[in-house]
Write an enzyme that holds these catalytic residues in place. Structure first.
Site, PDB file in Angstrom:
ATOM      1  N   ASP A 100      15.819   6.180   5.378  1.00 28.79           N
ATOM      2  CA  ASP A 100      16.823   6.603   4.398  1.00 28.79           C
ATOM      3  C   ASP A 100      17.584   7.867   4.808  1.00 28.79           C
ATOM      4  OD1 ASP A 100      16.417   4.464   2.723  1.00 28.79           O
ATOM      5  OD2 ASP A 100      15.146   5.539   1.297  1.00 28.79           O
ATOM      6  N   LYS A 129      20.852   4.665  -5.695  1.00 29.17           N
ATOM      7  CA  LYS A 129      20.376   3.826  -4.595  1.00 29.17           C
ATOM      8  C   LYS A 129      20.041   2.418  -5.077  1.00 29.17           C
ATOM      9  CE  LYS A 129      16.676   3.402  -1.181  1.00 29.17           C
ATOM     10  NZ  LYS A 129      15.405   3.953  -0.679  1.00 29.17           N
ATOM     11  N   LYS A 161       7.183   2.616  -2.518  1.00 27.27           N
ATOM     12  CA  LYS A 161       7.825   1.320  -2.747  1.00 27.27           C
ATOM     13  C   LYS A 161       7.503   0.816  -4.150  1.00 27.27           C
ATOM     14  CE  LYS A 161       8.039  -1.574   0.665  1.00 27.27           C
ATOM     15  NZ  LYS A 161       7.699  -2.600   1.690  1.00 27.27           N
ATOM     16  N   PHE A 199      12.451   6.973   1.529  1.00 28.18           N
ATOM     17  CA  PHE A 199      11.436   6.971   2.575  1.00 28.18           C
ATOM     18  C   PHE A 199      11.983   6.183   3.750  1.00 28.18           C
ATOM     19  CE2 PHE A 199      10.658   3.541  -0.411  1.00 28.18           C
ATOM     20  CZ  PHE A 199      10.512   2.424   0.398  1.00 28.18           C
ATOM     21  N   HIS A 256       0.842  -1.197   0.000  1.00 34.68           N
ATOM     22  CA  HIS A 256       0.000   0.000   0.000  1.00 34.68           C
ATOM     23  C   HIS A 256       0.878   1.248   0.000  1.00 34.68           C
ATOM     24  CE1 HIS A 256      -4.121  -1.753   1.221  1.00 34.68           C
ATOM     25  NE2 HIS A 256      -3.357  -2.739   0.809  1.00 34.68           N
ATOM     26  N   ASN A 257       2.177   1.055  -0.145  1.00 34.05           N
ATOM     27  CA  ASN A 257       3.156   2.147  -0.150  1.00 34.05           C
ATOM     28  C   ASN A 257       3.506   2.460  -1.597  1.00 34.05           C
ATOM     29  OD1 ASN A 257       5.524   3.700  -0.085  1.00 34.05           O
ATOM     30  ND2 ASN A 257       6.241   2.746   1.813  1.00 34.05           N
ATOM     31  N   GLU A 258       2.976   3.572  -2.117  1.00 30.95           N
ATOM     32  CA  GLU A 258       3.212   3.908  -3.520  1.00 30.95           C
ATOM     33  C   GLU A 258       4.679   4.247  -3.782  1.00 30.95           C
ATOM     34  OE1 GLU A 258       0.949   3.547  -6.045  1.00 30.95           O
ATOM     35  OE2 GLU A 258      -0.215   2.610  -4.446  1.00 30.95           O
ATOM     36  N   ASP A 280       9.629  -7.690   2.148  1.00 32.90           N
ATOM     37  CA  ASP A 280       9.601  -7.266   3.543  1.00 32.90           C
ATOM     38  C   ASP A 280      11.012  -6.834   3.874  1.00 32.90           C
ATOM     39  OD1 ASP A 280       7.923  -6.935   5.890  1.00 32.90           O
ATOM     40  OD2 ASP A 280       9.279  -8.349   6.854  1.00 32.90           O
ATOM     41  N   SER A 281      11.128  -5.643   4.377  1.00 28.43           N
ATOM     42  CA  SER A 281      12.461  -5.097   4.599  1.00 28.43           C
ATOM     43  C   SER A 281      12.475  -4.286   5.878  1.00 28.43           C
ATOM     44  CB  SER A 281      12.889  -4.224   3.410  1.00 28.43           C
ATOM     45  OG  SER A 281      11.967  -3.168   3.210  1.00 28.43           O
TER      46      SER A 281
END
EC number: 3.6.1.66
Length: 233
Positions: free
Chosen positions: A182, A211, A12, A179, A8-10, A74-75
């Site tokens: 970072d 990155k 990402k 995000f 749900h993280n745009e 998953d991080s």
């Protein structure tokens, strides 16, 4: 072919799209990458105790709901002096999921007295691909008509890979890119330039390409790439 990123993280989604475009080359033109959030899919409970378990859990959940192949990751941040915390709790370290400012502030407070030499850390990512029944041997595009009803599609195959980005935690946030943690993280691998003050770059001061070339997520997805390429071919 539609591939759903179980997030749900745009931010990402954007990062994973860049990595795939960089690693897949022309094959990326045949991929429609969408987020689970944009499809209104629920965010599954992350009940695993490792990054690998949670990545597979999320990928399998989305693939089984939609009938489309799904990528999940998953991080999190592993801080050595905190005994590998925040780890799988990185996104909710302050108690509120996704509150980057609060998470960063809490982490800085917890290691405020730690000397710079002992502020070592690493980002770790597990990336997973779940393939629904039939897609492994079916022509690309079959999944484009998949809906988001909670039908349980069988999982034909699953894959998971990991990647690390070692570095250290600084004392004051720097940079506007990225995000999460970072702005506090200076990777050991640097792109050959410094910031305007002559300091090594944080992840948030790097360009997306810089990155991605060294990131934990880039390494994990690159290791997953042969499985993605076989799916597309």
């Amino acid at each position: 072919m539609r591939i759903i990123v179980a997030t749900h993280n745009e931010g990402k989604l954007v990062e994973i799209r860049r990595i795939l475009q960089q690693d897949l080359g022309e094959l990326a033109d045949g991929v429609e990458l969408v987020s689970a959030g944009s499809l209104g899919l629920p965010d599954p409970m992350e009940t695993g105790t490792t990054f690998e378990e949670n990545a597979l859990l999320k990928a399998r959940d989305v693939a089984s709901r939609t009938g489309s192949p799904a990528i999940a990751d998953d991080s999190g941040l592993i801080v050595d002096v905190l005994g590998a915390a925040p780890g799988i709790l990185s996104a909710r370290w302050s108690g509120v999921h996704g509150d980057d400012g609060a998470n960063n502030a809490l982490l800085l407070a917890q290691i405020a007295d730690i000397p710079d030499a002992h502020r070592t850390a690493r980002f770790r990512c597990a990336a997973a691909l779940a393939v629904p029944e039939g897609l492994a041997t079916t022509a690309a595009g079959v999944a484009d008509n998949a809906d988001t009803t909670p039908t349980a599609y069988a999982i034909a195959a699953q894959y998971v890979q990991t990647g690390d980005m070692p570095g250290r935690i600084i004392r004051t946030p720097r940079g506007e890119q990225g995000f999460g943690y970072d702005p506090l993280f200076v990777p050991d691998d640097q792109p050959g330039r410094t910031n305007e003050h002559g300091e090594p770059l944080t992840s948030a001061e790097m360009t997306p390409a810089e990155k991605n070339a060294i990131s934990h997520r880039g390494k994990a997805i690159a290791a997953l790439m042969p499985s993605i390429e076989r799916l597309l071919q």
